[in-house]
Write a protein that holds these residues in place. Structure first.
Motif, short mmCIF file in Angstrom:
data_model
loop_
_atom_site.label_atom_id
_atom_site.label_comp_id
_atom_site.label_asym_id
_atom_site.label_seq_id
_atom_site.Cartn_x
_atom_site.Cartn_y
_atom_site.Cartn_z
N GLU A 34 0.83 -1.23 0.07
CA GLU A 34 -0.02 -0.21 -0.07
C GLU A 34 1.09 1.14 -0.01
O GLU A 34 0.46 2.24 -0.78
CB GLU A 34 -0.82 0.09 1.36
CG GLU A 34 -1.93 -1.02 1.12
CD GLU A 34 -2.76 -1.03 2.23
OE1 GLU A 34 -3.97 -1.60 2.48
OE2 GLU A 34 -2.55 -0.50 3.40
N LEU A 64 1.90 1.69 -3.41
CA LEU A 64 1.13 2.44 -4.29
C LEU A 64 0.87 3.76 -4.05
O LEU A 64 0.83 4.53 -4.97
CB LEU A 64 -0.26 1.48 -3.80
CG LEU A 64 -1.42 2.27 -4.63
CD1 LEU A 64 -1.46 1.79 -6.16
CD2 LEU A 64 -3.01 1.29 -3.92
N ARG A 120 1.39 6.74 -6.84
CA ARG A 120 0.36 7.66 -7.37
C ARG A 120 0.88 8.97 -7.32
O ARG A 120 0.40 9.94 -7.98
CB ARG A 120 -0.73 7.37 -6.18
CG ARG A 120 -2.04 8.21 -6.53
CD ARG A 120 -3.05 8.13 -5.55
NE ARG A 120 -3.61 6.62 -5.61
CZ ARG A 120 -3.65 5.78 -4.79
NH1 ARG A 120 -3.07 5.84 -3.63
NH2 ARG A 120 -4.16 4.40 -4.95
N ALA A 149 1.66 -1.29 -9.12
CA ALA A 149 1.59 -1.21 -7.47
C ALA A 149 0.03 -1.65 -6.93
O ALA A 149 -0.10 -2.25 -6.00
CB ALA A 149 2.02 0.38 -7.06
N GLN A 150 -0.73 -1.20 -7.87
CA GLN A 150 -2.18 -1.47 -7.46
C GLN A 150 -2.43 -3.05 -7.46
O GLN A 150 -3.20 -3.74 -6.61
CB GLN A 150 -2.98 -0.68 -8.28
CG GLN A 150 -4.63 -0.93 -8.21
CD GLN A 150 -5.12 -0.52 -6.83
OE1 GLN A 150 -4.65 0.65 -6.63
NE2 GLN A 150 -5.58 -1.06 -5.85
#
Length: 370
Positions: A113, A116, A120, A164-165
């Motif tokens: 997470e 991620l 982003r 990453a997602q």
């Protein structure tokens, strides 16, 4: 006087004896045989009765689960942290059966997470840079090559965000897989999970009988198989003697090359005493067929054969060998042709011999107990 009296008595006795002798001579010299005959037994008679009886097929086979479900982890290398059900437990679809230790998976999820979030932010920065480069490029301050580099950086950042997602989604799925749930309703037939054991992906932990349904699977040969159809009723006798009703679910489409027999699948009630692994015998109802019947009491077994005693018009009995078939209650099917008007001794035939004289008291009505 005494001497004369004795002489008179003797003369009278001789006269009586002479008279009896003359009477016997006049009647053929001997008493009437019928007058001296005595009845050997007083009996009731019964006639053959035609009944419509169900035709059944006897078979035997094992009782097995309708369908089995194996519960195993989709992820490996984790320890069994909790076991919530045991053998014999009835479970519902989605019910938690066991839980694997998920500490390491949660840590990995937090790491993914964070990656991620970084991806982003990197995408936002690349997007902003590309937007400013396009504004400057329109004035001719940036070359086409420099603008292309900004576009490539933005596309790379977008791809990194998708990667990453995907990592986060994969770790979340792995976390979900640490909870082993029942895939369908049923009951637990076996458990191989051990608390604290580190399991491998795909290793069996539980085995369920789906929908808690078991069925009887007798084996029939080709001749018998042609008489069985889907929907026919069956009666299964369990090892303890208890009877369980069933219904033919499916008839095996092929015969075994080794045994020449096929399996018939008979569904049993879910609340019956039948258990998977039992071996049971039973019958399959094939429809009704007429039968000429006599009460069981009219059949006499001698020397391994079955006999009935018929009474003629003079009250004398004669034995007749008969072949017997199906039995239902106190009635027996008689396969040997016998005239409908024949009077058969209803009971007590074991005490009679050939040409015995009997006294008939009446004819027993069909279905009347002896």
């Amino acid at each position: 006087m005494n001497r004369k009296l004795r002489i008179g008595v003797i003369v009278a006795a001789v006269a009586v004896a002479l008279g009896v002798g003359l009477w016997l001579v006049s009647h053929g010299g001997e008493p009437d045989a019928d007058a001296g005959a005595s009845s050997a037994l007083t009996v009731e008679v019964v006639g053959l009765e035609k009944r419509a009886w169900p035709q059944t097929l006897e078979a035997s086979g094992s009782i097995t689960a309708w369908q089995e479900v194996i519960v195993s982890p989709e992820t490996g290398g984790l320890r069994v942290a909790d076991l919530l059900v045991d053998v014999g437990a009835t479970v519902q679809r989605g019910q938690l059966l066991a839980r694997l230790a998920d500490d390491s998976v949660r840590m990995e999820l937090r790491k993914q997470e964070a990656a991620l979030a970084q991806a982003r932010v990197a995408l936002e920065q690349a997007t902003s840079n590309l937007k400013r480069a396009k504004a400057v490029g329109d004035s001719g301050a940036l070359s086409e090559q420099q603008l292309e580099e900004y576009r490539i950086n933005e596309a790379t950042a977008r791809a990194s965000l998708s990667s990453a997602q995907a990592d986060v989604d994969s770790t979340r799925l792995k976390l979900k897989q640490t909870r082993l749930v029942a895939p369908d309703d049923g009951f637990v037939s076996s458990k191989s999970a051990v608390l604290g054991n580190v399991v491998n992906a795909g290793s069996e932990l539980f085995r369920l009988v789906r929908k808690s349904r078991v069925e009887w699977r007798p084996e029939l040969d080709a001749r018998q198989l042609g008489m069985v159809h889907t929907g026919q009723s069956a009666n299964v006798v369990l090892p303890g003697g208890k009877q369980v009703p069933g219904k033919v679910r499916e008839v095996g489409p092929t015969l075994s090359e080794k045994t020449g027999r096929a399996i018939v699948y008979v569904s049993l009630p879910t609340d019956s005493a039948a258990r998977s692994g039992m071996f049971a015998s039973g019958t399959i109802a094939l429809g009704t067929k007429s039968a000429m019947t006599l009460p069981q009491s009219a059949i006499v077994s001698r020397d391994g054969r079955s006999y009935v005693f018929a009474v003629d018009a003079q009250g004398k009995v004669g034995s007749r060998a008969v072949d017997t078939g199906r039995r239902q209650g106190d009635r027996v099917e008689i396969l040997t042709p016998i005239e409908a008007k024949t009077r058969i001794v209803a009971s007590g035939g074991a005490f009679l011999s050939e040409d015995s004289q009997v006294t008939v008291t009446g004819q027993r009505q069909a279905g009347t107990a002896p």
